[in-house]
Design a protein around this motif. Structure first.
Motif, PDB file in Angstrom:
ATOM      1  N   GLN A   8       0.836  -1.201   0.000  1.00 34.97           N
ATOM      2  CA  GLN A   8       0.000   0.000   0.000  1.00 34.97           C
ATOM      3  C   GLN A   8       0.869   1.248   0.000  1.00 34.97           C
ATOM      4  OE1 GLN A   8      -2.610  -0.715   3.379  1.00 34.97           O
ATOM      5  NE2 GLN A   8      -4.041  -1.888   2.125  1.00 34.97           N
ATOM      6  N   LEU A   9       1.980   1.199   0.733  1.00 32.60           N
ATOM      7  CA  LEU A   9       2.903   2.335   0.772  1.00 32.60           C
ATOM      8  C   LEU A   9       3.429   2.623  -0.633  1.00 32.60           C
ATOM      9  CD1 LEU A   9       4.501   4.387   2.570  1.00 32.60           C
ATOM     10  CD2 LEU A   9       6.332   2.685   2.619  1.00 32.60           C
ATOM     11  N   ASP A  10       3.805   1.576  -1.336  1.00 34.63           N
ATOM     12  CA  ASP A  10       4.336   1.737  -2.692  1.00 34.63           C
ATOM     13  C   ASP A  10       3.281   2.342  -3.614  1.00 34.63           C
ATOM     14  OD1 ASP A  10       6.311   1.265  -4.841  1.00 34.63           O
ATOM     15  OD2 ASP A  10       4.774  -0.117  -5.562  1.00 34.63           O
ATOM     16  N   ARG A  11       2.047   1.879  -3.455  1.00 38.82           N
ATOM     17  CA  ARG A  11       0.953   2.408  -4.285  1.00 38.82           C
ATOM     18  C   ARG A  11       0.737   3.905  -4.007  1.00 38.82           C
ATOM     19  NH1 ARG A  11      -2.713   2.109  -7.679  1.00 38.82           N
ATOM     20  NH2 ARG A  11      -4.926   2.460  -7.322  1.00 38.82           N
ATOM     21  N   MET A  12       0.780   4.287  -2.728  1.00 36.65           N
ATOM     22  CA  MET A  12       0.578   5.696  -2.376  1.00 36.65           C
ATOM     23  C   MET A  12       1.735   6.566  -2.841  1.00 36.65           C
ATOM     24  SD  MET A  12      -2.378   5.822  -1.230  1.00 36.65           S
ATOM     25  CE  MET A  12      -2.173   7.573  -1.464  1.00 36.65           C
ATOM     26  N   GLN A  13       2.930   5.982  -2.836  1.00 31.37           N
ATOM     27  CA  GLN A  13       4.117   6.752  -3.177  1.00 31.37           C
ATOM     28  C   GLN A  13       4.244   6.952  -4.684  1.00 31.37           C
ATOM     29  OE1 GLN A  13       7.195   5.055  -0.783  1.00 31.37           O
ATOM     30  NE2 GLN A  13       8.004   7.072  -0.327  1.00 31.37           N
ATOM     31  N   SER A  14       3.966   5.906  -5.444  1.00 29.74           N
ATOM     32  CA  SER A  14       4.301   5.992  -6.866  1.00 29.74           C
ATOM     33  C   SER A  14       3.123   5.777  -7.807  1.00 29.74           C
ATOM     34  CB  SER A  14       5.422   4.995  -7.187  1.00 29.74           C
ATOM     35  OG  SER A  14       5.056   3.713  -6.722  1.00 29.74           O
ATOM     36  N   GLY A  15       1.939   5.464  -7.247  1.00 30.41           N
ATOM     37  CA  GLY A  15       0.786   5.227  -8.112  1.00 30.41           C
ATOM     38  C   GLY A  15       0.287   6.509  -8.771  1.00 30.41           C
ATOM     39  N   VAL A 211      10.494   7.630   9.617  1.00 24.00           N
ATOM     40  CA  VAL A 211       9.093   8.072   9.762  1.00 24.00           C
ATOM     41  C   VAL A 211       8.542   8.568   8.419  1.00 24.00           C
ATOM     42  CG1 VAL A 211       7.533   9.696  10.909  1.00 24.00           C
ATOM     43  CG2 VAL A 211       9.422   8.679  12.189  1.00 24.00           C
ATOM     44  N   LYS A 212       7.337   8.110   8.094  1.00 26.97           N
ATOM     45  CA  LYS A 212       6.680   8.524   6.849  1.00 26.97           C
ATOM     46  C   LYS A 212       5.394   9.272   7.176  1.00 26.97           C
ATOM     47  CE  LYS A 212       9.383   6.304   3.886  1.00 26.97           C
ATOM     48  NZ  LYS A 212      10.366   7.137   3.168  1.00 26.97           N
ATOM     49  N   VAL A 213       5.153  10.376   6.478  1.00 28.58           N
ATOM     50  CA  VAL A 213       3.903  11.124   6.617  1.00 28.58           C
ATOM     51  C   VAL A 213       3.397  11.493   5.230  1.00 28.58           C
ATOM     52  CG1 VAL A 213       4.598  12.128   8.849  1.00 28.58           C
ATOM     53  CG2 VAL A 213       5.016  13.408   6.744  1.00 28.58           C
ATOM     54  N   MET A 214       2.128  11.861   5.182  1.00 24.13           N
ATOM     55  CA  MET A 214       1.584  12.498   3.992  1.00 24.13           C
ATOM     56  C   MET A 214       1.133  13.892   4.400  1.00 24.13           C
ATOM     57  SD  MET A 214      -0.405   9.241   2.279  1.00 24.13           S
ATOM     58  CE  MET A 214      -1.283  10.236   1.100  1.00 24.13           C
ATOM     59  N   LEU A 215       1.025  14.784   3.442  1.00 25.62           N
ATOM     60  CA  LEU A 215       0.565  16.143   3.730  1.00 25.62           C
ATOM     61  C   LEU A 215      -0.662  16.429   2.886  1.00 25.62           C
ATOM     62  CD1 LEU A 215       4.070  17.888   3.517  1.00 25.62           C
ATOM     63  CD2 LEU A 215       2.806  17.365   5.623  1.00 25.62           C
ATOM     64  N   ASP A 232      10.917  15.781  -0.044  1.00 24.04           N
ATOM     65  CA  ASP A 232      11.442  15.337   1.245  1.00 24.04           C
ATOM     66  C   ASP A 232      11.274  13.828   1.410  1.00 24.04           C
ATOM     67  OD1 ASP A 232      11.195  14.760   4.296  1.00 24.04           O
ATOM     68  OD2 ASP A 232      12.087  16.767   4.180  1.00 24.04           O
ATOM     69  N   SER A 233      12.311  13.173   1.917  1.00 26.04           N
ATOM     70  CA  SER A 233      12.293  11.699   1.999  1.00 26.04           C
ATOM     71  C   SER A 233      11.237  11.162   2.967  1.00 26.04           C
ATOM     72  CB  SER A 233      13.672  11.189   2.420  1.00 26.04           C
ATOM     73  OG  SER A 233      13.989  11.700   3.707  1.00 26.04           O
ATOM     74  N   HIS A 234      10.772  12.003   3.906  1.00 29.07           N
ATOM     75  CA  HIS A 234       9.738  11.547   4.850  1.00 29.07           C
ATOM     76  C   HIS A 234       8.341  11.577   4.224  1.00 29.07           C
ATOM     77  CE1 HIS A 234      12.479  11.659   8.259  1.00 29.07           C
ATOM     78  NE2 HIS A 234      12.875  12.851   7.880  1.00 29.07           N
ATOM     79  N   VAL A 235       8.187  12.320   3.131  1.00 28.18           N
ATOM     80  CA  VAL A 235       6.849  12.607   2.609  1.00 28.18           C
ATOM     81  C   VAL A 235       6.464  11.595   1.522  1.00 28.18           C
ATOM     82  CG1 VAL A 235       5.408  14.334   1.438  1.00 28.18           C
ATOM     83  CG2 VAL A 235       7.056  15.061   3.188  1.00 28.18           C
ATOM     84  N   VAL A 236       5.438  10.803   1.829  1.00 27.81           N
ATOM     85  CA  VAL A 236       4.953   9.797   0.880  1.00 27.81           C
ATOM     86  C   VAL A 236       4.284  10.484  -0.306  1.00 27.81           C
ATOM     87  CG1 VAL A 236       3.345   7.850   0.602  1.00 27.81           C
ATOM     88  CG2 VAL A 236       4.625   8.122   2.735  1.00 27.81           C
ATOM     89  N   ARG A 237       3.478  11.501  -0.003  1.00 22.49           N
ATOM     90  CA  ARG A 237       2.708  12.170  -1.066  1.00 22.49           C
ATOM     91  C   ARG A 237       2.182  13.487  -0.516  1.00 22.49           C
ATOM     92  NH1 ARG A 237       1.308   8.832  -5.718  1.00 22.49           N
ATOM     93  NH2 ARG A 237       1.010  10.362  -7.355  1.00 22.49           N
ATOM     94  N   VAL A 238       2.055  14.477  -1.378  1.00 24.82           N
ATOM     95  CA  VAL A 238       1.366  15.712  -0.991  1.00 24.82           C
ATOM     96  C   VAL A 238       0.052  15.746  -1.760  1.00 24.82           C
ATOM     97  CG1 VAL A 238       1.455  18.231  -0.839  1.00 24.82           C
ATOM     98  CG2 VAL A 238       3.559  16.903  -0.588  1.00 24.82           C
ATOM     99  N   VAL A 239      -1.054  15.850  -1.036  1.00 26.00           N
ATOM    100  CA  VAL A 239      -2.376  15.855  -1.660  1.00 26.00           C
ATOM    101  C   VAL A 239      -3.058  17.187  -1.362  1.00 26.00           C
ATOM    102  CG1 VAL A 239      -2.510  13.342  -1.428  1.00 26.00           C
ATOM    103  CG2 VAL A 239      -3.631  14.767   0.270  1.00 26.00           C
ATOM    104  N   ASN A 257      -0.321  22.649 -10.678  1.00 24.94           N
ATOM    105  CA  ASN A 257       0.657  22.294  -9.651  1.00 24.94           C
ATOM    106  C   ASN A 257       1.165  20.868  -9.895  1.00 24.94           C
ATOM    107  OD1 ASN A 257       0.852  24.367  -7.202  1.00 24.94           O
ATOM    108  ND2 ASN A 257      -1.202  24.481  -8.084  1.00 24.94           N
ATOM    109  N   HIS A 258       2.365  20.771 -10.428  1.00 27.43           N
ATOM    110  CA  HIS A 258       2.874  19.458 -10.842  1.00 27.43           C
ATOM    111  C   HIS A 258       3.147  18.566  -9.638  1.00 27.43           C
ATOM    112  CE1 HIS A 258       2.848  21.235 -14.685  1.00 27.43           C
ATOM    113  NE2 HIS A 258       3.725  22.161 -14.325  1.00 27.43           N
ATOM    114  N   GLY A 259       2.670  17.334  -9.722  1.00 26.21           N
ATOM    115  CA  GLY A 259       2.903  16.377  -8.652  1.00 26.21           C
ATOM    116  C   GLY A 259       1.910  16.452  -7.509  1.00 26.21           C
ATOM    117  N   LEU A 260       1.114  17.515  -7.479  1.00 22.94           N
ATOM    118  CA  LEU A 260       0.097  17.642  -6.426  1.00 22.94           C
ATOM    119  C   LEU A 260      -1.141  16.879  -6.889  1.00 22.94           C
ATOM    120  CD1 LEU A 260      -0.372  19.184  -3.714  1.00 22.94           C
ATOM    121  CD2 LEU A 260      -1.424  21.008  -5.045  1.00 22.94           C
TER     122      LEU A 260
END
Length: 298
Positions: A8-15, A211-215, A232-239, A257-260
């Motif tokens: 699930q982490l991989d899906r949130m990070q790179s999906g 530690v991993k977080v999302m914003l 940032d390496s701690h940030v899985v995704r910014v939504v 906003n690219h990547g958002l």
């Protein structure tokens, strides 16, 4: 990484896709139902109200348009986590049947305004709730506070509170979505965002390595303003939240906003009503999901 589900982490990070926020709760529930065409006269107590809400959310989740091709995750509120879809707990249905990552809203609403912000109310039984969330195979959590003015003290307090609770959540093996929303109608929104970014970077720099977080943030006034946070390496995704913009306007701003990526609630359910046939319902939901997806993958 504690007990975080790595798939699930991989899906949130790179999906590719966005997060569906299906977590209006408490005070906003009658309003959400009214928009869906279910009037207050249709229910006489909370149990009946929550059953109707669950029917609405089940209908959205089971729709063939609600597809992992577009949707990475879905945010639930406690009552939805504790109910089933086709005999499976909602979170299990989402992940096993739909390949969509389940999140849980954990905050208890907003405290009264002070220093230009609204902190979260205390969450007294958070530890028990997190234990239940882990049992129910939830991946992450979400909690919201609101910034109304560019008040450096208030914004620092908001970010400190979010990260303090976020660390407690991560220790339980869940990934927290940290949501310090900047009011889109704020007179000094851009200035608030400058202070907010500095405070978030400070907190990220102080986190332990694993530690991993999302914003979850309001779409910034200055395009691509949060790209350092994304890197940032701690940030899985910014939504991004839709924050009161119409769906069209939210999608337009998001696409700049690219990547958002989106984490919309009201903008997702706009135009859906209880009285629609399944074909009519899907004819609204399908293009809505596609449009939010398109804006998210820019």
């Amino acid at each position: 990484m504690g007990n975080v589900n790595l798939k699930q982490l991989d899906r949130m990070q790179s999906g590719k896709g966005f997060i569906a926020a299906l977590d209006q709760s408490g005070g906003s529930t009658p309003k959400a139902l009214a928009q869906y065409g279910v009037q207050e006269s249709s229910f006489s107590n909370d149990e009946e109200m929550y059953t109707l809400v669950h029917e609405m959310r089940t209908r959205i989740i089971k729709s063939h348009s609600f597809d992992s091709k577009y949707i990475l995750g879905a945010i639930l509120f406690e009552n939805t986590m504790d109910r089933k879809i086709d005999g499976q707990w909602t979170a299990d249905f989402l992940w096993e049947k739909k390949n969509i990552v389940p999140f849980l809203k954990v905050d208890k609403g907003l405290a009264d305004p002070a220093n230009g912000v609204q902190l979260m109310k205390p969450i007294p039984d958070l530890d028990q709730l997190l234990t239940r969330a882990v049992d129910r195979n939830i991946f992450g959590t979400k909690m919201r506070s609101v910034i109304k003015e560019a008040n450096a003290t208030g914004i620092r307090e908001i970010v400190e509170q979010q990260f303090a609770v976020g660390k407690q959540i991560f220790k339980k093996g869940l990934v927290p979505i940290i949501e310090p929303e900047v009011d889109i109608y704020s007179a000094d929104k851009e200035k608030s965002e400058q202070i907010l970014k500095e405070e978030i970077l400070k907190q990220l720099n102080a986190l332990d390595k694993d530690v991993k977080v999302m914003l979850k943030l309001s779409i910034p006034t200055v395009n691509n303003f949060y790209k350092e946070l994304m890197a940032d390496s701690h940030v899985v995704r910014v939504v991004a939240l839709s924050g009161g913009y119409s769906r069209e306007e939210a999608n337009q701003k998001l696409s700049e906003n690219h990547g958002l990526i989106a984490s919309f609630s009201r903008a997702l359910s706009e135009g859906l009503t209880a009285g629609q046939s399944d074909d009519e319902f899907n004819a609204v939901l399908g293009p809505t999901i596609t449009a939010i997806y398109e804006a998210s993958i820019t």
